[in-house]
Structures are given as structure tokens and as C-alpha cells.
Write an enzyme that holds these catalytic residues in place. Structure first.
Site, PDB file in Angstrom:
ATOM      1  N   LYS C 120       0.850  -1.215   0.000  1.00 12.91           N
ATOM      2  CA  LYS C 120       0.000   0.000   0.000  1.00 12.91           C
ATOM      3  C   LYS C 120       0.870   1.244   0.000  1.00 12.91           C
ATOM      4  O   LYS C 120       0.637   2.194  -0.741  1.00 12.91           O
ATOM      5  CB  LYS C 120      -0.916  -0.017   1.230  1.00 12.91           C
ATOM      6  N   GLU C 204      -4.283   6.052   7.181  1.00 14.44           N
ATOM      7  CA  GLU C 204      -4.628   7.101   6.190  1.00 14.44           C
ATOM      8  C   GLU C 204      -5.895   7.814   6.643  1.00 14.44           C
ATOM      9  O   GLU C 204      -6.630   7.332   7.513  1.00 14.44           O
ATOM     10  CB  GLU C 204      -4.827   6.493   4.802  1.00 14.44           C
ATOM     11  N   HIS C 239     -16.462  -4.436   4.577  1.00 14.14           N
ATOM     12  CA  HIS C 239     -15.430  -4.242   3.544  1.00 14.14           C
ATOM     13  C   HIS C 239     -15.442  -5.337   2.490  1.00 14.14           C
ATOM     14  O   HIS C 239     -14.618  -5.332   1.585  1.00 14.14           O
ATOM     15  CB  HIS C 239     -14.031  -4.127   4.186  1.00 14.14           C
ATOM     16  N   ARG C 296      -5.030  -8.244 -10.444  1.00 13.94           N
ATOM     17  CA  ARG C 296      -5.647  -9.552 -10.766  1.00 13.94           C
ATOM     18  C   ARG C 296      -6.959  -9.322 -11.490  1.00 13.94           C
ATOM     19  O   ARG C 296      -7.436  -8.164 -11.582  1.00 13.94           O
ATOM     20  CB  ARG C 296      -5.932 -10.318  -9.468  1.00 13.94           C
TER      21      ARG C 296
END
Lengths: 499, 175, 499, 175
Positions: C120, C204, C239, C296
Site C-alpha cells: 500500500k 490514512e 469491507h 488480478r
């Protein structure tokens, strides 16, 4: 235009087309009414509907063709709309009129349009007036063989004798020369009497090795009529369509525009509303001739839906409810191919193969659509058209669509009855088919030359047979149990129990 | 339990061929045809099809069912259905299996007249599903009669050498 | 670029994605190799392949995650290509490298691109350099809680802790204020360690009630990178995506162009090849921030295929074989919606519901696509992700797609295991969902408010129960027989017999 | 054959309700619930679902299966699956049916202890599938024990008034 009661639609049909129309109803939030004969009580189209009414015993004349029983069913369930599907009463102006007289909204063209296009001679006359190119032919049914011979002299042989009141290849006879006219006329009119209850026959010029290309038209009740592309339907066996494609591999934008213009003119000539199909014979020089107009939703409508992105069954219902066409400018995308899956045995001259479907595995995944009217365990009755349903594949271009058709056929399994699946697998191995290089007689010629031979087992299949034999416990027991489970006799006893 | 060898007669257009299938409950099947031996492990799929794994990793999948129209079997694979005339294959092999009265055990009866070659099941034995109970010879063919589920041997109603009629009880198994 | 041997592709995966890739192979005429754990010997993806190799026992670490076993399987079957699918080793640069080192063509991006986008922090840095807008966040994994608190002061709370090496919602922790940082860091890094073998975590800025909109990108090995529209993926539970759509109901042509431009820039920054997805957080003011790039093929790729008319799985294979992109200018058409069908029980907190599928009825007809990895009788193992497959519907516009989804769900039946089907039926009744008015936390909020209640039987269902009770013979006997037929124990005995 | 009445106990959130189901082998089922009578004809679909036709033409279709999780049944229709707590409905009704040894007839055994109320089957009778053989009372509920297939009554092993244990043979039928 819409009646006060909540819209409830009765489909005067069975099998896959009944399910197709029920799905359109469900998308539109309209309640559904199924009808069934005694042979179809446990059929999928009955189980799928909100309401269901028995019409009568198995024979079509006492059930799906019985206008009285159909109208009684509509009354009993307060249906407000009635859709004829295809076949049965789909192009019967009398039925359409009876529905309207009974206060029902007939989902289809007006009785007048059906009448006009129902008679081959009347429709040709209308086309002539509308400037739609037609195959030179007699304008009135032939009184006798000499009249046909006279026409033959003027237009030139070979000729084709056709039933005035029919379609779909029934009551057709080829006449090579004058000597054959008498016998051909007799045979053609008797067949026409059988199928359409009207022995009238007329003759027209036969165009050799033409392609059968048809244009989908849709008209609303506000005067708008549009063409929605063409379909290639040349792969036929004895005049019965076997595989249909959209677009036609030989029709480019210019020819498409000319075909579409002629089709819209044909429809406008009878102020056509709802969905219809204008069939043309396309010669190799790109000249085309009006063949006939089918005043119904066609079996092969899905290939148009996949390429042009429309729902023709839903469109018919919207139009019947008085709404304008729901789409504006349409753009075609990709290529679609449909295989009609009949319960017929290709090894025994495509003889019908009724019976119980012991196992049914449908293909799925990208580009695959199944419009099927049976399920595993369904009994295929002898009383009706033996079409089980249709496999439709779609891809960005024809080669991809053909590859996807091969893939989908490799996933398709129907055991218990013979079907036309092996014929499609065989066709995909033929270079001419892969190249789209065929005409309306192509399949009949190739079948006569022995295109379809029963395969011999290869080593892998023999290995499977040996493994199966060595473990009968596994294979045959489930087989035996499933067969016993699904045997009509056993289910009959259960139904008996439950009546 | 020792390996079992079954001889099947395969009718091909070029005449009949013998196919020898050797199966051992634990190991793979070996299939011999005109000198060539192939070793195969077999798995039953939930919908009744069989999935075969060959030694080179090749996988074959198909449904094997009695051919309603004729003798032999109908093999349905990705390539469609094909008739394989394996004679006297399935006909003998079937011993009717009756679920025992309380629906848990089973009673195994002979479906064909034949002669008991060998009896492996002993009363009181615990057997797994598929275990070979006895060898029945019918029409010159060795037939393994197996249990379809695990259970305990109740009655062993026959002994080696005894001729049996159709329908006679061979072995009963309780859950 | 293509190796001499005939192309043969091994899929290092199972279930529906293995079948999806096998179908693309069959369309391209490429032989297929399946791999399986002991739990999957009788699974549909094994039966569908030309070759199949056992990897090991059920646990993923000893089968689908075992690089050695996978490479051995490729060697045994002379596979020339290997496709990782999604999940398992799909974003593992080491695996990609191992494949390339073993002389295999890895169907996916380069190991370097996977690495760059895998972390990330590294990926955010690359995006910053490429001018792709990113959510304010730490550029390196947090050494300790105080470092997170420092960042929190600068960017402002709330914050989100994320696993450097992960995605798909695992290893994420919300931090409302400074006091929560220590506990949150500990939990997040342990979860990250568990899922991705790498405990590194970074913080973040949290954008409140954003939408999750992602852009499909495709790059060939000749430098061409294109964006193929966006997907709306805001309907998530913890999520995890539940329903995805294409296009997003709130993205018009202008925003689409901006999103696509940013996505292509992101891909170009890592010289991305093959199929990938650039995920953005879209705020209500149409500002958007780079979230992460999935290197992917995504679970939800079919909605893009249905609207843009491309085969993304086939495209990946062509690209891997060195071919340029097979499509030029693409035009979107209609609207597509996908439901992920999990074997989870919505009434018990979506707990996994392994077991045997006693009956499976798939929907079909116009606008319906099934990408499903199980069949009637399949055993759903406890060892893997509980997704059984996906239902994808397509229609000319979103309202029609929603109506078709309702229809398809009414035809869908899975008995024997609990599934998320009832959740989708419930969602279609919620006005906010029908209006497309939701954000990434919407579903979690509604579920917490009791959106999903178990229904009480209505009169019709009670009538059916009574009829069933009065004729136990019919209903339960087939039920009992089918259950007995499909019970793992009975099949085990058969398998035992056949081993 | 006279009509049969079965009383079922339906557990709803508003308490328990009695549901009376009257079935005659030839005619439709009538279902009475809180005073309302509904007449229904029932057809079994090949895949085990039931299709009901109501007098007003309405058609209901669903799968009715024992609820693995609790008591009562699971009804799966277009609207999805729902639990219907019909108590002591299916539990009693089940009499285990064993296929007779040659796989054609069947042996009917009691699955629950109970008392024989009435015996309709007479040895030698020809019966159709589904014909009621006898009425077994168990847990204050009348239960019709039916044949699953046509055949001839072999042995009638019980008489009216006789108490029966679980597993006992009631009637055997030969093909």
C-alpha cells in the site's frame, strides 16, 4: 388505453415461449396466467405462473387450440391481456378478433393485419402495391393444374407450390417442369388442408439456392414502425429453421438499409403494430424478394435481442398497453447464434423422441443464454411440437460466437430422450458452416449426403464404459433410482395419491 | 482384500475384444485392452457421472447408463452420447439391494441365477460401504457383490459352491 | 513469444473462477489443467478440465497455496501457461516469479507490477509521482502507535489502519481519535499477519461515507493500456463486496473520463500489463482518491463484460501469449448488476454454512448470466472462501436490470445450505438501494438497524406446508431419497468402493 | 375409499392454530384454517416440488422439506425459503418404506410407536400407488399409511386395536 383492472396476462401457449413471455411479464410487474392440457399439468410453465387453468385433454384441438376454453380461462382469472406466443393460434385472425370481442387486449397485431398477411396471395398483392419486391407468383389460389402450367410458362421453371393459409414449410411442393404440376398440386393442397384447414395453393417462381433472411419489425399504436436488424435463417431442414443468426454473415450496412426499408414498407402497408417479421429470399446477387410476413413473435427473436439490446417480448406488452416504443436509435453489437433443441432423433430421420428427461445439464457462463421449456424429470409429450427450447450464444464477432457455441454444446447434456444436440456439434465441424457459406437447401443436401453419421466410441469413451461396468454399484444404482424416481408410472401413482 | 479381475466383452465394428478390469477397493482400476494397460482412479460425482483420472493427469468425465435401446451402455461426455456395446457387462453385475426394514441396513439378493464362488462376509463383521461380500459366478463371469453402505453383517445366507436362484437372499447387513 | 508446445493452461484456483478461465480457454482452443485438494476431487472445476492433478489435503496451505505442488502439477501435465484466478496466490509476486522461473507463462501482470501495487505504501508513492490523487496517508508502514497519532494530528481524524500487504477489507481498523491508536494498531497488524503473512500496517485519512468506484484497466505487452469503464462496488458488508454494478449510477461521461484517465496513469506508472483494477474512493463532491490497485482479474469482472462487450479472461490469455489488445474503441451499452452468492447464513451473522447442496435451480432467460462453481449435490467444504458463484443480470437501463434481478432471484433456489440469496431479495425492497443511493458503510448500517429479518410464513406458504404434510409420501420421500443419495457418507462409501 | 381428515398443529407467533386437511385419493385436498376452507388440487413436479391449484385459479409452487434445523417444515417458493412450524406433522406421517427384495414391491413398517386404528388393506387386494393401507394413531394424531406404488397386498401383519413398536412390519406388497 389500459383497462382499469391491474394488468394480468394469459399466455395461450406452453413450453419455452410461455416461460419467455412470463419472464417479460415479471420484469414489467404484470401477473401471469398459464393454461395447460392434461399432459402439461406438471410442466415448468404452469409452475412458473401466478394463475393456471386447465384447458382440456392432451390433444391440441381440445386444449391449446380451443378458443372457447382459452377465453373461459381468461374470464375465470380476470386476465386483461392475452398473448398467443408462436404456433397454435398465433396467426389466427379469428382468435385475435374473439379476444378483442371478449374485452381482452390481444398482445399482437390487429386481426386485420393478421388477415392481410395470413393469405399468401393477399399479402403479395399488398407488397406489390407498397413497392416491396416480390417473387413472381400467382396472385390468386390455383383453380387447377393447367393454371399453374400457364404461370410456369410465363415465369419459367422451377416453380414452388405453397399453401395460401400456411407457412413454416408445410404444404410446399417443388415443380421442376410442366409434367409434374398435377401431382404436385394434389399433394400440396391435401397437406395444406391438413395443417391449416384450407387447401388453397398458389405457385411462384423458385429462386435457386437463395438465402432466407428476415427482418424484425416493431410498430407501436402511435404510428411508429421501425426495423431492428435482420436474421440469417438459411440453415433449415425440410423448410424448418434449425439454426438462426444475427446479423447475417453476408449482409453489410448498405444491404441492411435496403432490407430494413422494404420491411418497414411492408409493415406500413398493413399498418402493422406489435412485433412481426418480414421474410425475404436473398439471391447471391443481393437482390431480394418478399417471401411472407409472420404476424407473431418468432422462435428466433432472442438473437435480435442479444445483438440489438432490446426485449421484444416486453416491447409487445408495452405496445399492447398503448405505450410508445421504449427505445430510440439502436446500435447492433456483436454476433448471436441460436440452436433450436428438438426432441428428435437425428439417427432415425429426426423422428420425434418423446419420453422422460432423466438428466438435463444446461451450459452457463459468458455469452450463453438458455430459453428452455423443460427441466430434469420433465415428460416430453407426443402431442405437441417437439421443441424443448433454444440455446442462444453471443460474442463480439461471429468466430467468437461459434467458439462459444462449441463450448456451450460441450456443457449441454440431455439424457432420456434423443435430441438435435449431436447435429449442432456435427455442424460446427463443417467448414462451409463455419464460413457461413450456405443456402436454404444446404442442410438438406448435406444430410442426404450423410453429413450426420452416428459416431463410434473412441478409446476414452471405451475406458469410461469399462470403468462404469466395473462399478455398476455407483453408476447404475443412481441411474436406476433416478429412472425409477422419474418414471411416469411412479409419478402417476404419486399424482393419483394426491388428486 | 485381494484385487478382483473382471472380464468384459467389447463389441466393436472390427469384432469383439476382451477388456480386463482389475479393481481393488483401495487402489485404482487397471483396464487392459489389446495389450495396453491403463491405470485409472475413479470418483463418483454427485449427479451420477464418473470422473476418471489417468496416470498422465488426463481427466475424463462422463455419465454411463444402460442403453435403453440395445445392449451395452450409453456413455455421455462433452462430445455427446455414444453407444458402447460392452456385452454381459452390466446385466450380471446387478444384485438387487433392498433397504432393510428400518431404512438403515440392507438385504442383498441375487438378481440372476448363478453359483457362489467365494464368501468373504462373516456374520458379525463390520464392513465399509462398497466392501466385497461374496463372488457370484453367473454366465461364465465373476461378479463381485458389494455392500452399498457401511454396516454389520447380519445373516450370511449362502456358502461357497451353493447354486442360487433369482431373488434369493445372499447377505443381510444391519446399520 | 508463444512457446513451441501447444498452449495448455493450468488454473491455480478452484470453484467458479477456475470454470470461468476454463471457459475462456475452450473459446480460444487451449487445453485446460485443473488442480484440486482432497476436498475438491468431485468438484465441478475438476470434471470440466482436460487434465487434473491432486495438490494435497484440504487445508489451503497444503494445496491451493502450495507453490511447489502447483509447479509440480504444471510440470506433470506439460502446462505452458498458469493463471492464478483471484484470492489464494493471485497477488503474490513470489508465485508469479516462481512460475516465470519455471518457464511458465504467468497469465497476469509482471512480478514487478504486483510488488509495486502489492504494498500500500509503495503504491501510494508511485501514485503520488504519477499525479493520481491519493487519500492523505502515511507513506511507510507505522513503526508504532505514536507515529500514527502524529499523522492523525496532521491529516485529522477519523483515520483508517490498513495492512500494507493486504486488501479486501482484511486487517482494517477505524481510529476515531488519538486514544484508540495503540489498541487499533495491535489488532490491525495481527490480522494482517494472519491473512497476508505480513504485519506491516499504515494509517490514512478516512473519507466519510464515500462510494467505492473502481476502474477496469487492460494493458498488452506492446505498451497499450486502456480503461474499460467503472464499476460501482459500494454495497459492502465489513469491507467485503456484496453487489457490484456497471456503470455506477452516479458516474456520468465527464467523471468517467477523469476516473479513466487517472486509472490509466496509475497502470502506466507500473507499466501494467494484463487485467487490473484501480480502486477509488469517490466523495459526494465528485472528488476521488486512489485506494489501491488489484493486480488480478476481479470477482466482479462480468458486469464490465456485459456492458462493454469484452471477454476479460480471454483477453488476459491473449495478452500473456503476446498478442495486442483484441478490441479497439469500445462503447458501453445498458446496465449490469452482479450478486455474489455466498454459503453464509444472514440470520446468524453471515456465519459460513458448509454442507451438501440438496437442490440447485439456476435462473435463465433474457439478461441472465450464471457464473457458478457448484452443482446440485456438491459438497461445500469449510476450508475455503464460501462463495458458490455469481448471478449477473443485464438490461438496457438500471431499472430494467433491477427488475430482471428480482425475476432471476425468484427463479433461484439453493437448498441444503444457507446462502445470501435472501439478503439480495430483501435489498431489492429497499428504496435507497433501488435509487442507487448508498455508500461503502450503507449496508453495515442498515444491517445493524435490522434490515434483514427472518420472514414469517404467509398464508400461501402455510397452505403449501399443509399440502406437503398431507402428502408426505410425495414430498418427503423424494426429499429423503435425494438427501440419502447426496449424503457425503453414502457417496463416501461409493468413492470408497471405487478407489 | 372415504375421505381422510388429518389435524395438524400450526405454531404461529400469535399462538397455535389447528389446520384440518381432508384428502380423498380422487378429489382435491381441502384445508381448513381458522374457519376458512380452501380447496386445492396438488401435483408433484419431477424435481420434488409441489404445484397447488386453488379454486380461483391461483397456482402455488414450492418445495416442502423437513426443516433440518428445527421442527416443522421448510417451504421454498419464489419468495425464498421460510420456516413453517407445523408440529407433529411430518414426524408421524413417515412410515419407512422398504423396497421388497426383488426391488419391485415394498414392505411398510411403523417408524413410530402407535396403535392401529383401522386396517383397510386385505391380503390379495390390488392397490394403486398412494392407496391408504391403514390408519395408525400416534401422539393423538391420525396417520394414513399409504402405499407408494401399485401392487398386490402380500401380508397384513397387524389388526385393528393392536399396539405396534417402532420398526414392526405392518403390510407387505408385491409388484
Amino acid at each position: 388505453m389500459t383497462s382499469a383492472r391491474p394488468p394480468r396476462l394469459l399466455v395461450a401457449n406452453r413450453g419455452e415461449i410461455a416461460l419467455r413471455i412470463f419472464r417479460a411479464c415479471r420484469d414489467l410487474g404484470i401477473e401471469t396466467v398459464a393454461v395447460f392440457s392434461d399432459a402439461d399439468r406438471s410442466a415448468p410453465h404452469v409452475a412458473a405462473a401466478d394463475y393456471a387453468v386447465r384447458l382440456g385433454p392432451a390433444p391440441a384441438s381440445e386444449s391449446y387450440l380451443s378458443v372457447l376454453a382459452l377465453l373461459a380461462a381468461a374470464k375465470k382469472t380476470s386476465a386483461t391481456l392475452i398473448h398467443p406466443g408462436y404456433g397454435f393460434l398465433a396467426e389466427n385472425a379469428g382468435f385475435a378478433r374473439a379476444c378483442v370481442d371478449a374485452g381482452l387486449i390481444f398482445v399482437g397485431p390487429t386481426p386485420e393485419a393478421i388477415d392481410a398477411m395470413g393469405s399468401k396471395t393477399v399479402s403479395r398483392e399488398r407488397m406489390r402495391e407498397a413497392g416491396v419486391p416480390i417473387v413472381p407468383g400467382m396472385t390468386t389460389p390455383a383453380k387447377d393444374a393447367s393454371e399453374i402450367a400457364g404461370f410456369g410458362k410465363r415465369a419459367g421453371y422451377p416453380l414452388l407450390l405453397k399453401a395460401s393459409a400456411g407457412g413454416g414449410g408445410k404444404g410446399m411442393r417443388r415443380v421442376e417442369n410442366e409434367s409434374e404440376t398435377a401431382a404436385a398440386l394434389a399433394r400440396a393442397s391435401s397437406e395444406a388442408k391438413l395443417y391449416f384447414g384450407d387447401g388453397a395453393v398458389y405457385a411462384e417462381k423458385l429462386i435457386d439456392r437463395p438465402r432466407h433472411v428476415e427482418v424484425q419489425v416493431v410498430g407501436d399504436r402511435h404510428g411508429r414502425i421501425v426495423a431492428v436488424g435482420e436474421r440469417e435463417c438459411s440453415v433449415q431442414r425440410r423448410h424448418q429453421k434449425v439454426i438462426e443468426e444475427c446479423p447475417s454473415p453476408v449482409v453489410g450496412p448498405a444491404l441492411r438499409a435496403r432490407l430494413s426499408e422494404a420491411a418497414v414498407a411492408a409493415a406500413r402497408a398493413v399498418e402493422y403494430t406489435s412485433c412481426g417479421t418480414v421474410e425475404f429470399l436473398l439471391a447471391s446477387d443481393e437482390s431480394f424478394y418478399f417471401l411472407e410476413m409472420n404476424t407473431r413473435l418468432q422462435v428466433e427473436h432472442p438473437v435480435t435481442e442479444e445483438v440489438w439490446g432490446v426485449d421484444l417480448a416486453a416491447e409487445m406488452i408495452r405496445i399492447a398497453l398503448g405505450e410508445p416504443l421504449s427505445f430510440g436509435e439502436l446500435e447492433p453489437r456483436g454476433h448471436a447464434i441460436e440452436c433450436r433443441i428438438y426432441a428428435e432423433d437425428p439417427r432415425r430421420g429426426f423422428a420425434p423422441s418423446p419420453g422422460t428427461i432423466t438428466s438435463l445439464r444446461l451450459p452457463s457462463g459468458p455469452g450463453v443464454r438458455n430459453d428452455v421449456g423443460v427441466e430434469s424429470g420433465s415428460v416430453v409429450p407426443i402431442d405437441y411440437d417437439p421443441m424443448l427450447g433454444k440455446l442462444i450464444v453471443h460474442g463480439p464477432d461471429r468466430p467468437t460466437a461459434l467458439a462459444r457455441l462449441k463450448r456451450a454444446l460441450s456443457e449441454y447434456e440431455i439424457s432420456g430422450v434423443e435430441t438435435t444436440l449431436p447435429l449442432f456439434r456435427r455442424l460446427l465441424e463443417i467448414p462451409e458452416f463455419a464460413a457461413g457459406d450456405f443456402d436454404v437447401q444446404w442442410l438438406d443436401r448435406r444430410l442426404a449426403e450423410g453429413l450426420f453419421q452416428e459416431r463410434l466410441p473412441d478409446d476414452q469413451e471405451i475406458l469410461l464404459a469399462a470403468a462404469g461396468a466395473a462399478s455398476p454399484r455407483a453408476a447404475s444404482r443412481t441411474e436406476a433410482r433416478r429412472a425409477e424416481d422419474a418414471s411416469p408410472w411412479r409419478r402417476e401413482s404419486r399424482r393419483e395419491l394426491l388428486r | 482384500m485381494s484385487a478382483r479381475r473382471i472380464r468384459l466383452r467389447l463389441d466393436t465394428r472390427r469384432g469383439t475384444e476382451d477388456v480386463l478390469v482389475t479393481s481393488s477397493p483401495a487402489g485404482p482400476l487397471t483396464v487392459e485392452r489389446s495389450g495396453k494397460r491403463v491405470s485409472v482412479t475413479v470418483a463418483a460425482l454427485p449427479d451420477g457421472r464418473l470422473s476418471l483420472l489417468l496416470e498422465d493427469g488426463r481427466q475424463l468425465c462422463g455419465r454411463i447408463a444402460k442403453d435403453p435401446a440395445g445392449r451395452g451402455v450409453l456413455v455421455t461426455t462433452r462430445a455427446g452420447a455414444v453407444r458402447v456395446a460392452i456385452e454381459d457387462a452390466l446385466a450380471h453385475r446387478l444384485a438387487a439391494v433392498a433397504d432393510a426394514d428400518d431404512g438403515t441396513g440392507e438385504e442383498v439378493h441375487a438378481l440372476m441365477p448363478g453359483r457362489v464362488l467365494e464368501v468373504l462376509a462373516r456374520e458379525g463383521d463390520e464392513v465399509i460401504g462398497g466392501a466385497v461380500l461374496l463372488i457370484l459366478e453367473a454366465m461364465k463371469m465373476q461378479n463381485e457383490i458389494r455392500a452399498t453402505r457401511a454396516g454389520r453383517i447380519g445373516r450370511v445366507a449362502v456358502e461357497p459352491g451353493q447354486a442360487v436362484e433369482r431373488g434369493v437372499l445372499l447377505v443381510s447387513i444391519t446399520a
